[in-house]
Design a protein around this motif. Structure first.
Motif, PDB file in Angstrom:
ATOM      1  N   ASP A 168       0.876  -1.374  -0.101  1.00 23.59           N
ATOM      2  CA  ASP A 168      -0.089  -0.053  -0.034  1.00 23.59           C
ATOM      3  C   ASP A 168       0.980   1.383  -0.127  1.00 23.59           C
ATOM      4  N   LYS A 169       2.084   1.253   0.791  1.00 19.62           N
ATOM      5  CA  LYS A 169       2.843   2.434   0.889  1.00 19.62           C
ATOM      6  C   LYS A 169       3.582   2.621  -0.592  1.00 19.62           C
ATOM      7  N   ARG A 170       3.936   1.458  -1.336  1.00 21.63           N
ATOM      8  CA  ARG A 170       4.483   1.525  -2.611  1.00 21.63           C
ATOM      9  C   ARG A 170       3.309   2.114  -3.320  1.00 21.63           C
ATOM     10  N   LYS A 171       2.181   1.737  -3.250  1.00 20.84           N
ATOM     11  CA  LYS A 171       1.254   2.029  -4.281  1.00 20.84           C
ATOM     12  C   LYS A 171       1.002   3.504  -4.114  1.00 20.84           C
ATOM     13  N   ALA A 172       0.886   3.927  -2.917  1.00 27.26           N
ATOM     14  CA  ALA A 172       0.775   5.605  -2.463  1.00 27.26           C
ATOM     15  C   ALA A 172       1.729   6.424  -3.323  1.00 27.26           C
ATOM     16  N   GLU A 173       3.041   5.863  -3.294  1.00 30.91           N
ATOM     17  CA  GLU A 173       4.185   6.514  -3.764  1.00 30.91           C
ATOM     18  C   GLU A 173       4.056   6.673  -5.290  1.00 30.91           C
ATOM     19  N   HIS A 174       3.527   5.621  -5.964  1.00 31.49           N
ATOM     20  CA  HIS A 174       3.494   5.640  -7.160  1.00 31.49           C
ATOM     21  C   HIS A 174       2.039   6.175  -7.810  1.00 31.49           C
ATOM     22  N   GLY A 175       1.275   6.369  -6.940  1.00 32.85           N
ATOM     23  CA  GLY A 175      -0.089   7.040  -7.479  1.00 32.85           C
ATOM     24  C   GLY A 175       0.139   7.844  -8.609  1.00 32.85           C
ATOM     25  N   ARG A 356       7.073 -10.336  -6.466  1.00 32.97           N
ATOM     26  CA  ARG A 356       7.176  -9.946  -7.774  1.00 32.97           C
ATOM     27  C   ARG A 356       6.150  -8.735  -8.193  1.00 32.97           C
ATOM     28  N   ASP A 357       5.158  -8.539  -7.007  1.00 34.30           N
ATOM     29  CA  ASP A 357       4.322  -7.411  -7.449  1.00 34.30           C
ATOM     30  C   ASP A 357       5.090  -5.988  -7.127  1.00 34.30           C
ATOM     31  N   MET A 358       5.901  -6.225  -6.052  1.00 34.20           N
ATOM     32  CA  MET A 358       6.623  -4.958  -5.783  1.00 34.20           C
ATOM     33  C   MET A 358       7.776  -4.854  -6.615  1.00 34.20           C
ATOM     34  N   ASP A 359       8.350  -5.923  -7.160  1.00 37.05           N
ATOM     35  CA  ASP A 359       9.562  -5.738  -8.396  1.00 37.05           C
ATOM     36  C   ASP A 359       8.825  -5.161  -9.426  1.00 37.05           C
ATOM     37  N   PHE A 360       7.495  -5.481  -9.722  1.00 36.88           N
ATOM     38  CA  PHE A 360       6.968  -4.717 -11.182  1.00 36.88           C
ATOM     39  C   PHE A 360       6.742  -3.527 -10.801  1.00 36.88           C
ATOM     40  N   LYS A 361       6.413  -3.050  -9.505  1.00 39.38           N
ATOM     41  CA  LYS A 361       6.187  -1.539  -9.147  1.00 39.38           C
ATOM     42  C   LYS A 361       7.389  -0.897  -9.229  1.00 39.38           C
TER      43      LYS A 361
END
Length: 379
Positions: A168-175, A356-361
């Protein structure tokens, strides 16, 4: 004078010798007479002794015969009495033996029955004790297993929550970056669609001209393919096999003649079983003298089956029934030794998916404030 005395001595010696010879002859004669008398006396006494011995022998012989007849009669009578008494004693002993045998058999049977009853009671007691101990052990093992499962589930949940928080933190950073990429993508898409329509019309004009050509070419290919299908070399062969779920195990049956077993393999990867093999045929014939023909054919085949539940590939067992090969693969049960490893594998799998999800992000480009000339949009 000396000669006279010498002559006198010889005469005297001669007289003495003659006297001695006469006495010797007389003694010899008397001795021979005495010997003859003794011989006659000995012969008389010998004859008399023989007569007396013969008489005594005959009398003793007669007396011995009489004694023997009397002794034989007495022995026969005593033998009959002893036999009668022995038969009576033997019969008595037989009766006593049968009575004692019956008594001992009865007592032995009673003791054996009593021992069997005691043994049965002991075995029943031991079975009850073993059943009680088994119930207690099962209860304890079940309770321990539940605790382990709960602890593992809690650990999995905590780990999943931590991974979700990071995600979620990564999603917020890349939103923001994702929104900018979407805008740029939409603009590029519109441009590409316009260009694509032009190219599509151009391609359509060329495709219409190639369709008839393709139809003719495909017709020729279809004819060739039909001829291949009629040739046994190009046909697909199916191995006679059967895959069944027998409860605790899976069983694969493959009908495989002896000459096709070389190079045949069965492999298990994850939830999938695959068997494969290779066929080969080498033939050579002489059509006529000086003209030979050789044909070398090779064909590989493989088939796959999927498992519905996890299996223990290392415990696969192989047996044979005629031309059929039987492969037995056990399943992992509720109390299987690999349960803990499966839980850990499940955790590792979830970790891998999240990573893998985080690597994709991480591969997404960070927003850069650049000005596209003439458009005013961010790239």
């Amino acid at each position: 004078m000396s000669s006279i005395s010498g002559t006198g001595n010889k005469s005297e010696v001669a007289d003495q010798y003659s006297t001695q010879q006469a006495e010797k002859e007389k003694l010899r004669t008397e001795h021979e007479a005495e010997i003859e008398r003794l011989k006659k006396s000995y012969s008389t006494e010998k004859q008399d002794l023989q007569d007396r011995f013969e008489s005594t022998y005959q009398s003793e012989k007669q007396l011995t015969y009489d004694n023997l007849r009397n002794a034989k009669k007495q022995f026969t009578s005593a033998e009959k009495n002893l036999k009668s008494m022995g038969d009576e004693h033997l019969e008595q002993k037989k009766n006593e033996y049968h009575q004692e045998e019956s008594r001992i058999t009865k007592e032995g049977t009673q003791r054996v029955d009593e021992a069997l009853r005691k043994q049965t009671a002991i075995e029943e007691y031991q079975r009850n004790q073993a059943t009680a101990a088994e119930s207690i052990a099962r209860h304890n093992n079940s309770h321990n297993a539940q605790l382990i499962i709960q602890d593992s589930d809690q650990k999995i949940e905590n780990l999943r929550q931590n991974k979700m928080d990071v995600l979620d933190k990564r999603k917020a950073e890349h939103g923001v970056a994702v929104e900018q990429i979407k805008e740029h993508y939409n603009q590029r898409q519109n441009n590409l669609l316009a260009q694509h329509e032009k190219e599509t019309q151009h391609i359509k004009d060329g495709v219409d001209g190639q369709i008839n050509k393709s139809i003719l070419e495909n017709s020729r290919r279809l004819e060739v393919n039909t001829l291949k299908q009629e040739d046994p070399f190009y046909r697909m062969n199916h191995i006679d096999s059967d895959f069944a779920d027998l409860g605790e195990v899976y069983q694969l049956k493959v009908r495989l003649p002896e000459y096709e077993r070389k190079g045949f393999r069965v492999q298990i990867s994850g939830q999938e079983l695959q068997f494969s093999g290779m066929r080969s045929s080498n033939q050579k014939a002489e059509i006529f003298p000086g003209h030979e023909a050789t044909t070398d054919s090779y064909q590989s085949f493989s088939e796959r089956y999927k498992f519905d539940t996890p299996v223990d590939a290392n415990a696969m067992h192989v047996s044979q029934e005629g031309d059929w090969m039987l492969y037995t693969i056990p399943k992992y049960g509720a109390n299987h030794r690999m349960r803990e490893q499966n839980i850990q594998a499940k955790i590792n799998k979830q970790d891998l998916e999240m990573s893998r999800d985080m690597d994709f992000k991480d591969t997404l480009p960070l927003p850069k404030i650049l000005k596209d000339q003439g458009s005013g949009t961010l790239v």
